[in-house]
Design a protein around this motif. Structure first.
Motif, PDB file in Angstrom:
ATOM      1  N   GLU A  31       1.075   9.973  48.661  1.00 16.47           N
ATOM      2  CA  GLU A  31       1.002  11.246  47.937  1.00 16.47           C
ATOM      3  C   GLU A  31       1.250  12.424  48.869  1.00 16.47           C
ATOM      4  O   GLU A  31       1.897  13.393  48.471  1.00 16.47           O
ATOM      5  CB  GLU A  31      -0.330  11.384  47.197  1.00 16.47           C
ATOM      6  N   ARG A  32       0.743  12.371  50.087  1.00 13.86           N
ATOM      7  CA  ARG A  32       1.027  13.429  51.076  1.00 13.86           C
ATOM      8  C   ARG A  32       2.530  13.557  51.295  1.00 13.86           C
ATOM      9  O   ARG A  32       3.075  14.663  51.344  1.00 13.86           O
ATOM     10  CB  ARG A  32       0.326  13.108  52.399  1.00 13.86           C
ATOM     11  N   LEU A  33       3.210  12.429  51.404  1.00 17.06           N
ATOM     12  CA  LEU A  33       4.654  12.438  51.620  1.00 17.06           C
ATOM     13  C   LEU A  33       5.396  12.938  50.385  1.00 17.06           C
ATOM     14  O   LEU A  33       6.335  13.727  50.504  1.00 17.06           O
ATOM     15  CB  LEU A  33       5.141  11.041  52.014  1.00 17.06           C
ATOM     16  N   ARG A  34       4.988  12.501  49.217  1.00 14.36           N
ATOM     17  CA  ARG A  34       5.655  12.933  47.985  1.00 14.36           C
ATOM     18  C   ARG A  34       5.505  14.432  47.750  1.00 14.36           C
ATOM     19  O   ARG A  34       6.379  15.052  47.161  1.00 14.36           O
ATOM     20  CB  ARG A  34       5.093  12.161  46.789  1.00 14.36           C
ATOM     21  N   ARG A  35       4.388  15.012  48.174  1.00 10.36           N
ATOM     22  CA  ARG A  35       4.127  16.432  47.954  1.00 10.36           C
ATOM     23  C   ARG A  35       4.640  17.321  49.092  1.00 10.36           C
ATOM     24  O   ARG A  35       4.577  18.541  48.992  1.00 10.36           O
ATOM     25  CB  ARG A  35       2.626  16.669  47.786  1.00 10.36           C
ATOM     26  N   ALA A  36       5.149  16.738  50.159  1.00  7.89           N
ATOM     27  CA  ALA A  36       5.590  17.516  51.316  1.00  7.89           C
ATOM     28  C   ALA A  36       6.674  18.521  50.932  1.00  7.89           C
ATOM     29  O   ALA A  36       7.562  18.209  50.142  1.00  7.89           O
ATOM     30  CB  ALA A  36       6.106  16.589  52.416  1.00  7.89           C
ATOM     31  N   ARG A  37       6.602  19.711  51.514  1.00  6.19           N
ATOM     32  CA  ARG A  37       7.626  20.736  51.283  1.00  6.19           C
ATOM     33  C   ARG A  37       8.939  20.321  51.946  1.00  6.19           C
ATOM     34  O   ARG A  37      10.025  20.528  51.402  1.00  6.19           O
ATOM     35  CB  ARG A  37       7.135  22.069  51.848  1.00  6.19           C
ATOM     36  N   ARG A  38       8.823  19.764  53.132  1.00  9.22           N
ATOM     37  CA  ARG A  38       9.965  19.209  53.874  1.00  9.22           C
ATOM     38  C   ARG A  38       9.551  17.826  54.354  1.00  9.22           C
ATOM     39  O   ARG A  38       8.493  17.667  54.950  1.00  9.22           O
ATOM     40  CB  ARG A  38      10.324  20.084  55.073  1.00  9.22           C
ATOM     41  N   LEU A  39      10.389  16.848  54.107  1.00 12.56           N
ATOM     42  CA  LEU A  39      10.064  15.457  54.427  1.00 12.56           C
ATOM     43  C   LEU A  39      11.110  14.884  55.367  1.00 12.56           C
ATOM     44  O   LEU A  39      12.306  15.008  55.118  1.00 12.56           O
ATOM     45  CB  LEU A  39      10.010  14.626  53.140  1.00 12.56           C
TER      46      LEU A  39
ATOM     47  N   ALA B  72       8.286  18.664  67.317  1.00 13.13           N
ATOM     48  CA  ALA B  72       9.216  19.738  66.935  1.00 13.13           C
ATOM     49  C   ALA B  72       9.511  19.690  65.438  1.00 13.13           C
ATOM     50  O   ALA B  72       9.611  20.737  64.794  1.00 13.13           O
ATOM     51  CB  ALA B  72      10.509  19.632  67.742  1.00 13.13           C
ATOM     52  N   LEU B  73       9.632  18.502  64.880  1.00 15.90           N
ATOM     53  CA  LEU B  73       9.840  18.379  63.437  1.00 15.90           C
ATOM     54  C   LEU B  73       8.643  18.948  62.679  1.00 15.90           C
ATOM     55  O   LEU B  73       8.802  19.656  61.679  1.00 15.90           O
ATOM     56  CB  LEU B  73      10.084  16.919  63.044  1.00 15.90           C
ATOM     57  N   GLY B  74       7.449  18.655  63.160  1.00 13.02           N
ATOM     58  CA  GLY B  74       6.247  19.217  62.553  1.00 13.02           C
ATOM     59  C   GLY B  74       6.243  20.734  62.632  1.00 13.02           C
ATOM     60  O   GLY B  74       5.905  21.420  61.660  1.00 13.02           O
ATOM     61  N   ALA B  75       6.657  21.277  63.780  1.00 11.90           N
ATOM     62  CA  ALA B  75       6.725  22.734  63.950  1.00 11.90           C
ATOM     63  C   ALA B  75       7.765  23.351  63.017  1.00 11.90           C
ATOM     64  O   ALA B  75       7.647  24.519  62.645  1.00 11.90           O
ATOM     65  CB  ALA B  75       7.039  23.081  65.403  1.00 11.90           C
ATOM     66  N   ALA B  76       8.770  22.572  62.628  1.00 12.22           N
ATOM     67  CA  ALA B  76       9.799  23.045  61.701  1.00 12.22           C
ATOM     68  C   ALA B  76       9.376  22.854  60.244  1.00 12.22           C
ATOM     69  O   ALA B  76      10.168  23.085  59.340  1.00 12.22           O
ATOM     70  CB  ALA B  76      11.120  22.327  61.964  1.00 12.22           C
TER      71      ALA B  76
ATOM     72  N   LEU C 248      14.094  23.904  67.548  1.00 17.55           N
ATOM     73  CA  LEU C 248      14.385  23.170  66.319  1.00 17.55           C
ATOM     74  C   LEU C 248      13.970  23.936  65.063  1.00 17.55           C
ATOM     75  O   LEU C 248      14.744  23.983  64.103  1.00 17.55           O
ATOM     76  CB  LEU C 248      13.742  21.784  66.347  1.00 17.55           C
ATOM     77  N   PRO C 249      12.788  24.562  65.026  1.00 19.08           N
ATOM     78  CA  PRO C 249      12.459  25.337  63.819  1.00 19.08           C
ATOM     79  C   PRO C 249      13.498  26.431  63.520  1.00 19.08           C
ATOM     80  O   PRO C 249      13.892  26.607  62.363  1.00 19.08           O
ATOM     81  CB  PRO C 249      11.082  25.935  64.138  1.00 19.08           C
ATOM     82  N   ALA C 250      13.961  27.130  64.544  1.00 13.22           N
ATOM     83  CA  ALA C 250      14.972  28.174  64.324  1.00 13.22           C
ATOM     84  C   ALA C 250      16.288  27.555  63.849  1.00 13.22           C
ATOM     85  O   ALA C 250      16.963  28.108  62.975  1.00 13.22           O
ATOM     86  CB  ALA C 250      15.191  28.985  65.596  1.00 13.22           C
ATOM     87  N   PHE C 251      16.655  26.405  64.407  1.00 16.73           N
ATOM     88  CA  PHE C 251      17.882  25.715  63.992  1.00 16.73           C
ATOM     89  C   PHE C 251      17.813  25.337  62.513  1.00 16.73           C
ATOM     90  O   PHE C 251      18.757  25.560  61.755  1.00 16.73           O
ATOM     91  CB  PHE C 251      18.096  24.466  64.861  1.00 16.73           C
TER      92      PHE C 251
ATOM     93  N   LEU D 191      20.113  26.670  59.321  1.00 12.91           N
ATOM     94  CA  LEU D 191      20.806  25.793  58.376  1.00 12.91           C
ATOM     95  C   LEU D 191      20.482  26.166  56.933  1.00 12.91           C
ATOM     96  O   LEU D 191      21.388  26.326  56.112  1.00 12.91           O
ATOM     97  CB  LEU D 191      20.417  24.329  58.606  1.00 12.91           C
ATOM     98  N   VAL D 192      19.197  26.298  56.641  1.00 12.31           N
ATOM     99  CA  VAL D 192      18.825  26.498  55.238  1.00 12.31           C
ATOM    100  C   VAL D 192      19.099  27.911  54.748  1.00 12.31           C
ATOM    101  O   VAL D 192      19.052  28.159  53.545  1.00 12.31           O
ATOM    102  CB  VAL D 192      17.360  26.088  54.960  1.00 12.31           C
ATOM    103  N   ASP D 193      19.427  28.826  55.663  1.00 13.62           N
ATOM    104  CA  ASP D 193      19.848  30.159  55.244  1.00 13.62           C
ATOM    105  C   ASP D 193      21.223  30.126  54.575  1.00 13.62           C
ATOM    106  O   ASP D 193      21.627  31.079  53.925  1.00 13.62           O
ATOM    107  CB  ASP D 193      19.881  31.134  56.430  1.00 13.62           C
ATOM    108  N   THR D 194      21.945  29.034  54.757  1.00 14.80           N
ATOM    109  CA  THR D 194      23.251  28.838  54.136  1.00 14.80           C
ATOM    110  C   THR D 194      23.080  27.856  52.990  1.00 14.80           C
ATOM    111  O   THR D 194      22.594  26.745  53.187  1.00 14.80           O
ATOM    112  CB  THR D 194      24.257  28.252  55.159  1.00 14.80           C
TER     113      THR D 194
END
Length: 184
Positions: free
Chosen positions: A12-20, A42-46, A115-118, A122-125
């Motif tokens: 359920e934590r994974l299904r509800r994640a904003r980014r997975l 770094a993925l967690g920080a992103a 990585l968070p800035a990268f 990406l998602v700004d496009t």
């Protein structure tokens, strides 16, 4: 290997994640390398919630290292390599609520920068697919599937009910080809 790889995973934590992030892992010595832990941090920080899909028979101490950086861990048989793990996770998890689904593996040494800035760049496009794919080794080319990371934003095609093939037949066909199960 566990005959129940999902028993200790908070689905359920994974299904509800904003980014997975579905993160394929293998190490011949059944350890988690330091670069993998840095990548997962770094993925967690992103903003990603990470599921590590390991085909190594990791001992409890190695699984604890992964959990210490916030990752969920599924120890699975090596069927279909990275793509097999990603498919297995999709079949177990979908539908998901994530705005981004990241497919990654431990053969990428990351992050090489912020990585968070990268990810935010990406998602700004607006796009159906984002990727860090190009390799300049020998000559510019796209590397083999599984040695890259890609992210899919939420679209009707990425919010799959329980089968990767239902709304993404071309994507699923590519995954089946890579995994050696070429039938439709």
């Amino acid at each position: 290997m566990s005959d129940q790889p999902w028993a200790q995973v908070d689905l359920e934590r994974l299904r509800r994640a904003r980014r997975l992030c579905l993160f394929a892992h293998y190490h011949q010595d059944a350890v988690v390398a330091e670069h993998v832990l840095r990548y997962l941090q770094a993925l967690g920080a992103a903003g990603f919630t990470v599921l590590v899909l390991s085909t190594s028979p990791l001992p409890d101490a190695e699984c604890a290292k992964l959990r210490a950086v916030g990752a969920e861990v599924a120890l699975r048989e090596n069927r279909g390599m990275d793509f097999g793990g990603w498919i297995e996770a999709c079949l177990e998890l979908f539908p998901i609520e994530a705005e981004l689904l990241l497919l990654a593996n431990d053969s990428v040494y990351a992050p090489l920068g912020d990585l968070p800035a990268f990810v935010e760049t990406l998602v700004d496009t607006e796009a159906d697919f984002y990727g860090a794919l190009e390799s300049l080794e020998v000559a510019p080319h796209l590397p083999e599937p599984g040695s890259c990371c890609c992210a899919l934003p939420p679209t009707p095609r990425t919010r799959l009910p329980r089968s990767c093939a239902h709304r993404c037949p071309r994507w699923a066909a590519s995954l089946r080809w890579y995994c050696g199960t070429r039938s439709a």
